[in-house]
Design a protein around this motif. Structure first.
Motif, PDB file in Angstrom:
ATOM      1  N   GLY A   1       6.954 -14.303  -1.599  1.00  0.00           N
ATOM      2  CA  GLY A   1       5.928 -13.814  -0.404  1.00  0.00           C
ATOM      3  C   GLY A   1       6.301 -12.314   0.315  1.00  0.00           C
ATOM      4  N   ASP A   2       7.154 -11.748  -0.425  1.00  0.00           N
ATOM      5  CA  ASP A   2       7.389 -10.205   0.391  1.00  0.00           C
ATOM      6  C   ASP A   2       6.213  -9.393  -0.197  1.00  0.00           C
ATOM      7  N   VAL A   3       5.879  -9.558  -1.192  1.00  0.00           N
ATOM      8  CA  VAL A   3       5.040  -8.623  -2.177  1.00  0.00           C
ATOM      9  C   VAL A   3       3.756  -9.567  -2.115  1.00  0.00           C
ATOM     10  N   VAL A   4       2.446  -8.775  -2.246  1.00  0.00           N
ATOM     11  CA  VAL A   4       1.279  -9.524  -2.563  1.00  0.00           C
ATOM     12  C   VAL A   4       0.509  -8.694  -3.780  1.00  0.00           C
ATOM     13  N   GLU A   5       0.307  -9.876  -4.672  1.00  0.00           N
ATOM     14  CA  GLU A   5      -0.628  -9.096  -5.650  1.00  0.00           C
ATOM     15  C   GLU A   5      -2.035  -9.596  -5.613  1.00  0.00           C
ATOM     16  N   LYS A   6      -3.073  -8.610  -5.963  1.00  0.00           N
ATOM     17  CA  LYS A   6      -4.254  -8.538  -5.790  1.00  0.00           C
ATOM     18  C   LYS A   6      -4.893  -7.956  -6.881  1.00  0.00           C
ATOM     19  N   ASP A   7      -5.429  -8.282  -7.820  1.00  0.00           N
ATOM     20  CA  ASP A   7      -6.141  -7.877  -8.916  1.00  0.00           C
ATOM     21  C   ASP A   7      -5.222  -6.838  -9.650  1.00  0.00           C
ATOM     22  N   GLY A   8      -4.171  -7.516  -9.964  1.00  0.00           N
ATOM     23  CA  GLY A   8      -3.036  -6.667 -10.861  1.00  0.00           C
ATOM     24  C   GLY A   8      -2.447  -5.417 -10.184  1.00  0.00           C
ATOM     25  N   ARG A   9      -2.864  -5.191  -8.443  1.00  0.00           N
ATOM     26  CA  ARG A   9      -1.961  -4.379  -7.858  1.00  0.00           C
ATOM     27  C   ARG A   9      -1.042  -5.000  -6.926  1.00  0.00           C
ATOM     28  N   TYR A  10       0.010  -4.421  -6.613  1.00  0.00           N
ATOM     29  CA  TYR A  10       1.033  -4.810  -5.711  1.00  0.00           C
ATOM     30  C   TYR A  10       1.109  -3.948  -4.606  1.00  0.00           C
ATOM     31  N   SER A  11       1.326  -4.829  -3.409  1.00  0.00           N
ATOM     32  CA  SER A  11       1.687  -4.022  -2.132  1.00  0.00           C
ATOM     33  C   SER A  11       2.502  -5.048  -1.124  1.00  0.00           C
ATOM     34  N   LEU A  12       3.005  -4.541  -0.019  1.00  0.00           N
ATOM     35  CA  LEU A  12       3.616  -5.181   0.787  1.00  0.00           C
ATOM     36  C   LEU A  12       2.882  -5.940   1.755  1.00  0.00           C
ATOM     37  N   LYS A  13       3.620  -7.379   1.884  1.00  0.00           N
ATOM     38  CA  LYS A  13       2.788  -8.260   2.727  1.00  0.00           C
ATOM     39  C   LYS A  13       2.320  -7.729   4.100  1.00  0.00           C
ATOM     40  N   GLY A  14       1.012  -7.809   4.275  1.00  0.00           N
ATOM     41  CA  GLY A  14       0.541  -7.435   5.601  1.00  0.00           C
ATOM     42  C   GLY A  14      -0.451  -5.987   5.230  1.00  0.00           C
TER      43      GLY A  14
END
Length: 634
Positions: free
Chosen positions: A491-504
Motif C-alpha cells: 500500500g505504499d505505492v498505488v498502481e493505476k493503468d500500469g502507472r505507479y505513484s505514491l499513496k495519496g
C-alpha cells in the motif's frame, strides 16, 4: 532392523590391522596376490561381522604403509566408528600419528583403540601401555576412548573387543536413510555374467534395484541391475552399509575409484569449492596462498590450488577461509570434510569443511565474502539459507530454487523463509524472496525517486514500470519490478493503468497557464464532439507554447480525460459516455444498430464510426452480430 554402520581401521604398518580383522571375522582382507606374497596391505580391504547384539557391521581395512596413504584416504571418509590399531610392543609410530590426524581432520564421530600383540608383552606392562596410549590420545576425538588389549594369535580379548564395538555403535546417531542417496566409489570391477560392479560405503539415503542413477563427474546415467550387501543379493541397500552395485550399460574402464553414484540431478561436478581450511598444529610449514595441494574428499584425490581469502598464509594450528581451484572436475557436498596433503604427497597439511560446491570467483580479503562464508561455516540451515541470499544480493529466489541449491526438504525451506522474513533478514516480493538489506535500500530509492518525480511533474498520474526501471541502471529490471509490486501490495505505492505513484498522489495542473491551456483545448475539441480534431489539428488551431501543450496533453491522457480508440483517433471520456447512452437507448428500441445508423445517430462520419464500434466491441460494451451490433450486457 538395526541401523547399519561402518567400522574402519587405522594405524601404522605391521601393527596387525589385517590379522585382527581376520581373527574377528574369518575374512582375509588382503585380496591382491602382491599383498599375500609380501604380507603387506597395499589397498583397501573389506569384511563384515555379526556383533553380540545381532547387528551386522561392515568393515573397511586400510593399508598402514605411508606409500599407500592415498589408498587409506579413499576408505576412511565413510567410517562411522574408527578402530586405531596399535602394536603393544612398538606403541605410537609415525603412521599412527598421521592416521590419527587424518581421522581428526575428517571429524570422526567415535572410536576405540585395539592394542594388538599383547601375547608377546609381559602381562604387567599391558596396563602401562593402555595408560600411555590414553594420555597420548587426550585432546583428540579418541579422548577417553576404550583401549582394548587383544591377541589375534591366541584370541585373547576378541570377545571384549566385539562387545566394546557393539556398545559404542549404540551411542552413534545412524546415518540418514531419508537424505539423498550418496555412494562414493572405492572399487570397480567386472563380474562374469553380470558386467560392471562398483562398491562403496553408502554414506546416506537408500538405493533399490531398478533405480536410475548418475555416475559423476562423468555425468553418465545408468540403472541399478542388482545389489549386494555383505555378499547377499538385496532389493534395497541403506545408509551405513557396504554395497556392491551392478550397473547396466556402462563399461568398467569408463569408471574408477573416486567416482560418485547419486540420483539423477541430485549432484553436479565442480572445479571450485569454497572451504574452511584447518592446518595441523605440527604441519612442517604454513599453508601459503596459491599453494598446490592434493585434495581428498569421499574416495577422490584431485590436485588443486588453494586461494586464501583472508590472509597470505595459514600457520600450523590455524584456520581460514579459502577457495580451492581443482585441476579436474570433482564431486562434493556442502559440509563434507576433506583432507589436504602437499602437492608431492610427502606430508598431511590439514583438512577442513566444504562450504559451497558452486561458488563464484571471489576477490581476496573482501569483507563481504568473508562474512558470507562464515555464515556457511556455522553449518546451521538458517545461516546457510541467509548466506545464499547474501551471496546473490540482487537475486529474487524462489522456494524451489533454494530447495535445490541447499539440498533441504521443501517443508524446512518454507519454515526457514518464514522465520527470516519475520526477522526482516529477507523480504517477500513478487515470485520469491530478496535479501532484506537490498529490499530496504531499493525501497528507499524508489520512494525517494517517486517523490521527486511527483514534485517535478504533479500533472502526471504516475510512471510506467519501464520508465522507472530505466532509472536504476545498476539493478536488474526484474528486481526493480519485484520491489514495485511489493510496495503496491503493502500500500505504499498505488498502481493505476500500469502507472505507479505514491499513496495519496493526485494528478493536477498547478499553474494558471496550464489550467487555461486545458480549457482552450477542451473548447476546441468540443466544437465537433463526435468528430474530434486530431491533436495536431488542435495544436495548429491554438498555436500554443509546445512544452505547455505537451504537458497538458499528457495530463489529459493519463487522467483518462481523453481516450484513444485507435492510433490517431480519440474522444473525450464524457463524449464516450454519451455515445454509450445513445447506443443503449437506440438498441433497446430497435434490437440492434448498424454502422450507418450509428453514423446518423451521432452525426459523424465512417472515419470515426468503424474505430469507435471496434473499440466498444473490445471493451465489452457491444457485441457484433453479422453487420449489426447489440449491447453485450443487455
Amino acid at each position: 532392523m538395526k541401523p547399519a554402520f561402518i567400522l574402519g581401521t587405522a594405524g601404522h604398518v605391521d601393527h596387525g590391522k589385517t590379522t585382527l580383522i581376520k581373527a574377528l571375522t574369518g575374512i582375509d582382507t588382503d585380496r591382491l596376490p602382491e599383498e599375500k606374497a609380501r604380507g603387506l596391505s597395499i589397498d583397501l580391504g573389506f569384511a563384515h561381522m555379526m556383533l553380540p547384539s545381532g547387528r551386522m557391521v561392515g568393515i573397511v581395512d586400510v593399508p598402514g604403509h605411508e606409500r599407500f596413504l592415498k589408498n587409506m584416504l579413499a576408505g576412511v571418509g565413510g567410517y562411522d566408528l574408527a578402530m586405531l590399531v596399535i602394536d603393544a610392543v612398538e606403541g605410537i609410530k609415525p603412521q599412527t600419528r598421521e592416521h590419527l590426524e587424518i581421522l581428526q581432520m575428517l571429524a570422526m564421530r567415535a572410536g576405540l583403540v585395539a592394542l594388538t600383540k599383547v601375547d608377546v608383552l609381559e602381562p604387567e606392562y599391558v596396563p602401562v601401555m593402555q595408560e600411555d596410549i590414553s594420555k597420548y590420545l587426550q585432546g583428540s576425538f579418541l579422548s577417553n576412548a576404550p583401549v582394548v588389549p587383544v591377541s589375534s594369535i591366541t584370541g585373547a580379548g576378541l570377545d571384549v573387543l566385539r562387545q566394546t564395538i557393539d556398545q559404542l555403535l549404540d551411542g552413534i546417531t545412524p546415518r540418514s536413510v531419508d537424505a539423498p542417496f550418496y555412494l562414493p566409489v572405492d572399487r570397480v570391477f567386472i563380474k562374469q555374467g553380470f558386467g560392471t560392479v562398483v562398491t562403496g560405503s553408502l554414506w546416506s539415503g537408500r538405493l533399490a534395484k531398478g533405480d536410475k542413477v548418475d555416475v559423476l563427474p562423468q555425468g553418465v546415467e545408468t540403472r541399478v541391475r542388482t545389489l549386494q550387501v555383505f555378499g547377499e543379493t538385496r532389493d534395497t541397500a541403506v545408509a551405513g552399509e557396504r554395497v556392491a552395485v551392478n550397473l547396466a550399460g556402462i563399461e568398467a574402464d569408463a569408471l574408477h575409484r573416486g567416482n560418485v553414484v547419486a540420483f539423477p540431478g541430485a549432484l553436479k561436478s565442480t572445479t571450485a569449492l569454497d572451504v574452511q581450511v584447518e592446518v595441523l598444529p605440527d604441519a612442517p610449514r604454513p599453508l601459503k596462498n596459491r599453494a598446490w595441494v592434493r585434495f581428498y574428499v569421499g574416495t577422490q584425490e584431485v590436485l588443486g590450488k588453494v586461494v586464501l581469502l583472508e590472509a597470505d598464509e595459514v600457520r600450523p594450528g590455524g584456520s581460514g577461509l579459502a577457495q580451492i581451484l581443482l585441476d579436474e572436475p570433482t564431486v562434493a557436498r556442502r559440509q563434507d570434510r576433506f583432507v589436504l596433503r602437499n602437492a608431492t604427497a610427502e606430508f598431511t597439511v590439514g583438512g577442513g569443511t566444504v562450504l559451497d560446491t558452486d561458488p563464484p570467483k571471489h576477490r581476496r580479503k573482501d569483507e563481504r565474502v568473508v562474512e558470507i562464508l562464515m555464515y556457511k561455516g556455522e553449518g546451521e540451515h538458517v545461516n546457510l539459507l541467509l548466506a545464499q541470499f547474501m551471496q546473490s544480493p540482487l537475486k529474487v529466489f524462489s522456494a524451489a530454487e533454494l530447495t535445490h541449491a541447499l539440498k533441504l526438504e521443501r517443508s524446512e525451506i518454507d519454515l526457514l523463509l518464514a522465520a527470516l522474513t519475520e526477522q526482516k533478514e529477507i523480504a517477500a516480493v513478487e515470485r520469491g524472496w530478496l535479501l532484506g538489506t537490498t529490499w530496504r535500500l531499493l525501497v528507499d530509492k524508489l520512494l525517494t525517486l517517486l517523490a521527486s518525480l511527483q514534485q517535478a511533474g504533479p500533472h502526471r498520474v504516475g510512471w510506467k514500470r519501464d520508465e522507472l526501471t530505466k532509472m536504476f541502471l545498476d539493478h536488474p529490471n526484474k528486481l526493480v519490478e519485484a520491489i514495485l509490486l511489493g510496495l503496491a501490495q503493502r500500500g505504499d505505492v498505488v498502481e493505476k493503468d500500469g502507472r505507479y505513484s505514491l499513496k495519496g498522489h493526485e494528478a493536477r495542473l498547478t499553474t494558471e497557464p496550464q489550467q487555461a491551456m486545458l480549457a482552450r483545448m477542451l473548447a476546441e475539441i468540443r466544437k465537433t464532439e463526435f468528430a474530434p480534431p486530431s491533436i495536431d489539428e488542435v495544436k495548429l488551431a491554438l498555436n500554443p507554447d509546445p512544452r505547455l501543450f505537451r504537458l497538458v496533453q499528457e495530463h489529459m491522457q493519463e487522467t483518462g480525460m481523453i481516450q484513444y480508440i485507435s492510433k490517431d483517433i480519440y474522444f473525450l471520456s464524457a463524449t464516450l459516455e454519451q455515445v454509450r447512452t445513445k447506443l443503449s437507448d437506440f438498441v433497446s428500441q430497435h434490437g440492434s444498430v448498424t454502422p450507418a445508423q450509428v453514423r446518423d445517430l451521432l452525426g459523424t462520419t465512417r472515419k470515426y464510426v468503424i474505430p469507435l464500434l471496434e473499440y466498444l466491441d473490445q471493451s465489452g460494451f457491444t457485441r457484433r452480430q453479422g453487420d449489426t451490433r447489440v449491447i453485450a450486457h443487455a
